[in-house]
Design a protein around this motif. Structure first.
Motif, PDB file in Angstrom:
ATOM      1  N   THR A 427       0.821  -1.219   0.000  1.00 33.10           N
ATOM      2  CA  THR A 427       0.000   0.000   0.000  1.00 33.10           C
ATOM      3  C   THR A 427       0.855   1.270   0.000  1.00 33.10           C
ATOM      4  O   THR A 427       0.317   2.372  -0.020  1.00 33.10           O
ATOM      5  N   GLN A 428       2.172   1.099   0.017  1.00 36.17           N
ATOM      6  CA  GLN A 428       3.063   2.245   0.105  1.00 36.17           C
ATOM      7  C   GLN A 428       3.878   2.427  -1.168  1.00 36.17           C
ATOM      8  O   GLN A 428       4.353   1.462  -1.760  1.00 36.17           O
ATOM      9  N   LYS A 429       4.062   3.698  -1.534  1.00 38.24           N
ATOM     10  CA  LYS A 429       4.974   4.050  -2.615  1.00 38.24           C
ATOM     11  C   LYS A 429       6.230   4.668  -2.006  1.00 38.24           C
ATOM     12  O   LYS A 429       6.276   4.956  -0.807  1.00 38.24           O
ATOM     13  N   ASP A 438      12.760  13.581  -4.658  1.00 36.60           N
ATOM     14  CA  ASP A 438      12.842  12.179  -5.084  1.00 36.60           C
ATOM     15  C   ASP A 438      12.474  11.240  -3.950  1.00 36.60           C
ATOM     16  O   ASP A 438      12.607  11.569  -2.762  1.00 36.60           O
ATOM     17  N   GLY A 439      12.008  10.039  -4.307  1.00 38.57           N
ATOM     18  CA  GLY A 439      11.660   9.038  -3.316  1.00 38.57           C
ATOM     19  C   GLY A 439      12.825   8.728  -2.391  1.00 38.57           C
ATOM     20  O   GLY A 439      13.986   8.748  -2.803  1.00 38.57           O
ATOM     21  N   GLN A 476      11.583   4.645 -10.065  1.00 37.16           N
ATOM     22  CA  GLN A 476      10.386   5.489  -9.976  1.00 37.16           C
ATOM     23  C   GLN A 476       9.154   4.793 -10.526  1.00 37.16           C
ATOM     24  O   GLN A 476       8.032   5.103 -10.137  1.00 37.16           O
ATOM     25  N   ASN A 477       9.350   3.838 -11.427  1.00 35.29           N
ATOM     26  CA  ASN A 477       8.222   3.114 -12.012  1.00 35.29           C
ATOM     27  C   ASN A 477       7.764   1.931 -11.160  1.00 35.29           C
ATOM     28  O   ASN A 477       6.782   1.266 -11.510  1.00 35.29           O
ATOM     29  N   ALA A 478       8.474   1.652 -10.064  1.00 30.51           N
ATOM     30  CA  ALA A 478       8.065   0.559  -9.185  1.00 30.51           C
ATOM     31  C   ALA A 478       6.654   0.823  -8.659  1.00 30.51           C
ATOM     32  O   ALA A 478       6.327   1.937  -8.240  1.00 30.51           O
ATOM     33  N   VAL A 479       5.826  -0.199  -8.692  1.00 34.10           N
ATOM     34  CA  VAL A 479       4.424  -0.041  -8.308  1.00 34.10           C
ATOM     35  C   VAL A 479       4.284   0.312  -6.832  1.00 34.10           C
ATOM     36  O   VAL A 479       3.461   1.139  -6.441  1.00 34.10           O
ATOM     37  N   GLN A 544      11.611  11.750   8.696  1.00 31.12           N
ATOM     38  CA  GLN A 544      10.166  11.861   8.548  1.00 31.12           C
ATOM     39  C   GLN A 544       9.835  12.037   7.062  1.00 31.12           C
ATOM     40  O   GLN A 544      10.621  12.590   6.292  1.00 31.12           O
ATOM     41  N   LEU A 545       8.650  11.593   6.674  1.00 30.42           N
ATOM     42  CA  LEU A 545       8.318  11.476   5.253  1.00 30.42           C
ATOM     43  C   LEU A 545       7.192  12.410   4.818  1.00 30.42           C
ATOM     44  O   LEU A 545       6.361  12.826   5.633  1.00 30.42           O
ATOM     45  N   ASP A 546       7.186  12.724   3.531  1.00 30.12           N
ATOM     46  CA  ASP A 546       6.149  13.563   2.946  1.00 30.12           C
ATOM     47  C   ASP A 546       5.079  12.643   2.354  1.00 30.12           C
ATOM     48  O   ASP A 546       5.157  12.247   1.189  1.00 30.12           O
ATOM     49  N   TRP A 547       4.075  12.320   3.159  1.00 24.90           N
ATOM     50  CA  TRP A 547       3.072  11.342   2.743  1.00 24.90           C
ATOM     51  C   TRP A 547       2.064  11.903   1.751  1.00 24.90           C
ATOM     52  O   TRP A 547       1.230  11.155   1.216  1.00 24.90           O
ATOM     53  N   SER A 548       2.126  13.187   1.477  1.00 25.25           N
ATOM     54  CA  SER A 548       1.234  13.762   0.462  1.00 25.25           C
ATOM     55  C   SER A 548       1.571  13.237  -0.928  1.00 25.25           C
ATOM     56  O   SER A 548       0.768  13.333  -1.854  1.00 25.25           O
ATOM     57  N   LYS A 549       2.772  12.642  -1.070  1.00 20.91           N
ATOM     58  CA  LYS A 549       3.219  12.118  -2.368  1.00 20.91           C
ATOM     59  C   LYS A 549       2.896  10.628  -2.525  1.00 20.91           C
ATOM     60  O   LYS A 549       3.276  10.037  -3.533  1.00 20.91           O
ATOM     61  N   ASN A 550       2.206  10.013  -1.551  1.00 16.14           N
ATOM     62  CA  ASN A 550       1.926   8.568  -1.633  1.00 16.14           C
ATOM     63  C   ASN A 550       0.831   8.275  -2.660  1.00 16.14           C
ATOM     64  O   ASN A 550      -0.143   9.007  -2.747  1.00 16.14           O
TER      65      ASN A 550
END
Length: 550
Positions: A427-429, A438-439, A476-479, A544-550
């Motif tokens: 469920t996570q990107k 970048d991720g 970046q193309n990883a699902v 800490q992560l920017d979850w708005s990009k998930n």
């Protein structure tokens, strides 16, 4: 030369804990293995088994707080160090004032620390695992060793440490509901979080999960359990630890909690909450910036790599380790700063690290947390870790600049309502860290030059790298994260077998990393006259992560 356990350290541990036997764990170490039965003295140069050091009460590695990853051969450009060592001079409100980002460019090791004691990194386990069949290792990892461990410890009248029963923990799909709440009413709540790079990536050896539990008064209103109250307080804890002002929540009834939590001036069913001055229900504790309330507990399992009939990876029932933390004493920002200052002063005076052992309770990290851990004996049964084995925990949960209140996982929880539930990589990107584009895992692999700290995971190198550089477009193309950081069936089984050989040896003092072949990109001895990394290869970072990009 060997270093006997320091009497002063033990005396101090007794004073802090009230225990009369600070090394109580030694009573229940395995006695059925030949590795623990060495009575004869050893001579210099002898290949001494790890358990012999424990039986003879001699410290093998006084600098066990320096983890194996710190001995990475960087060649000046490959940087895994930034993930732990960070400084935040511009954030004056942050309680973590370790400010150790300079360690990316300096080997601040003691003379003893210059030698890499993690001998298991330099063992080729190819021949050792040949005698273990795929069926044998599959049968091994599918066994539940948590439930019998809890049953055994619950019956021990002489055990002074914690016992943390959680029904069906070996089988998470049975243990937790959709929001992560344990079905057994124990108060444990699982959350979905992004694994820390890269030791905790399944492709590098283990699966795992983390559960949080707040004290009873955070779960009740007028003495009665209320899921609405508990959800609200868990969410307020997330707000406090992450330093947020508002967050989404699973549906909560403000009528049930008797308080306006979203600030709209009325009572209703809400799906977001704003920061409050105090926790609610029967809890009267104030929220503290980037700090957990006193009594917060964490339960963390480190598991084998489960492999199903289709070759898919999952969290295996068998635990490699069960790790536990409890915030037994709340320390203010000022008191925490004092603890950091004391540590820095001791290091300046070239004192070796001191671990405060408190018997069955584990270790006191001196920042308000008690830490305990359990690991497999030679038969695969969980046992309390010995004091020397526990000292390893302070390497990450004491004085590291990147942590939030000496912890990692909760600050990396999927933000808000979507993060309440058992960990699920599908469920996570690969979202970026705060302030980056970048991720996170893409960035990590680019900075490290591989799919692990040691750049020896050949499967990751073949899958995500081209010509020695990370293939940005492909990553970046990883699902999802599952595609990005889980191993093939073949690698998973080999890693499980490699770790099983460590279990049979009981050689945890020499390292717990299940490496398949001898590590090449690891220093056996550090030359501290050379900077580990060039200045242009040192980085600022927030875990800490920017979850708005998930």
């Amino acid at each position: 030369m060997q270093y006997p356990l320091l009497i002063s350290t033990l005396a101090l541990a007794i004073a802090l804990s009230g225990c009369t036997e600070p090394l109580e764990q030694s009573k229940i170490l395995p006695t059925d293995t030949e590795h623990a039965r060495h009575k004869a003295p050893y001579k210099p140069g002898d290949d001494i088994p790890a358990m012999a050091y424990i039986e003879h009460q001699e410290v093998y590695n006084p600098e066990s707080v320096i983890p194996p990853q710190c001995y990475t051969k960087t060649d000046g450009v490959n940087n895994p160090c930034y993930a732990c060592h960070q400084s935040y001079h511009d954030d004056k409100a942050r309680p973590n004032v370790m400010n150790d980002g300079d360690l990316q460019g300096d080997y601040a090791f003691s003379d003893l620390g210059l030698k890499n004691h993690w001998k298991n990194l330099f063992i080729d386990r190819t021949d050792l695992i040949k005698g273990i069949s795929d069926q044998e290792i599959t049968n091994w990892i599918e066994q539940d060793n948590y439930t019998p461990f809890i049953a055994k410890m619950s019956k021990r009248s002489d055990w002074r440490g914690e016992v943390t029963p959680l029904k069906n923990l070996a089988f998470p799909e049975k243990a937790f509901d959709e929001q992560g709440f344990a079905h057994d009413g124990s108060g444990w709540v699982a959350f979905n979080y992004k694994p820390f790079p890269s030791t905790f990536w399944p492709t590098n050896g283990s699966t795992g999960d983390v559960m949080i539990r707040l004290p009873r008064e955070f779960q009740t209103k007028d003495g009665l359990y209320s899921r609405d109250v508990y959800l609200a307080n868990l969410s307020l804890t997330e707000l406090a630890v992450k330093g947020l002002e508002a967050i989404s929540v699973p549906r909560i009834s403000e009528h049930a909690v008797g308080q306006d939590l979203n600030g709209d001036g009325k009572f209703s069913d809400i799906t977001h909450i704003v920061k409050q001055a105090h926790y609610i229900g029967d809890a009267e504790t104030e929220l503290a910036h980037m700090l957990y309330p006193e009594g917060t507990e964490f339960l963390h399992t480190v598991r084998y790599l489960g492999v199903d009939e289709q070759g898919k990876i999952y969290n295996a029932p068998r635990l490699k380790e069960l790790r536990y933390m409890k915030k037994h004493n709340f320390k203010s920002k000022r008191e925490i700063a004092g603890s950091y200052y004391r540590e820095a002063k001791e290091k300046e005076f070239e004192k070796l690290p001191v671990t405060l052992y408190v018997g069955d309770k584990g270790v006191n990290n001196t920042f308000g947390w008690m830490i305990n851990g359990y690991i497999e004996d030679s038969r695969g049964e969980l046992r309390p870790q010995h004091a020397q084995e526990l000292a390893f925990c302070n390497g990450c949960h004491k004085t590291v600049g990147a942590t939030y209140d000496q912890t990692f996982s909760f600050a990396r929880k999927v933000e808000g309502a979507a993060g309440w539930g058992y960990i699920n990589l599908k469920t996570q990107k690969d979202v970026p860290n705060l302030g980056e584009e970048d991720g996170e895992f893409l960035t990590y692999m680019s900075r490290v030059g591989g799919g692990d700290e040691f750049r020896q995971n050949q499967e990751m190198l073949k899958k995500w790298f081209t010509g020695g550089k990370v293939d940005m477009q492909k990553v970046q193309n990883a699902v999802n994260l599952y595609e990005l950081i889980t191993p093939s069936k073949e690698r998973a089984l080999a890693l499980n077998k490699a770790y099983l050989t460590i279990v049979r040896e009981q050689s945890y003092l020499f390292g717990r990393d299940a490496t398949l072949v001898k590590a090449k990109n690891v220093l056996e001895t550090v030359d501290d006259s050379q900077a580990p990394l060039r200045q242009d290869k040192q980085f600022k970072w927030d875990m800490q992560l920017d979850w708005s990009k998930n």
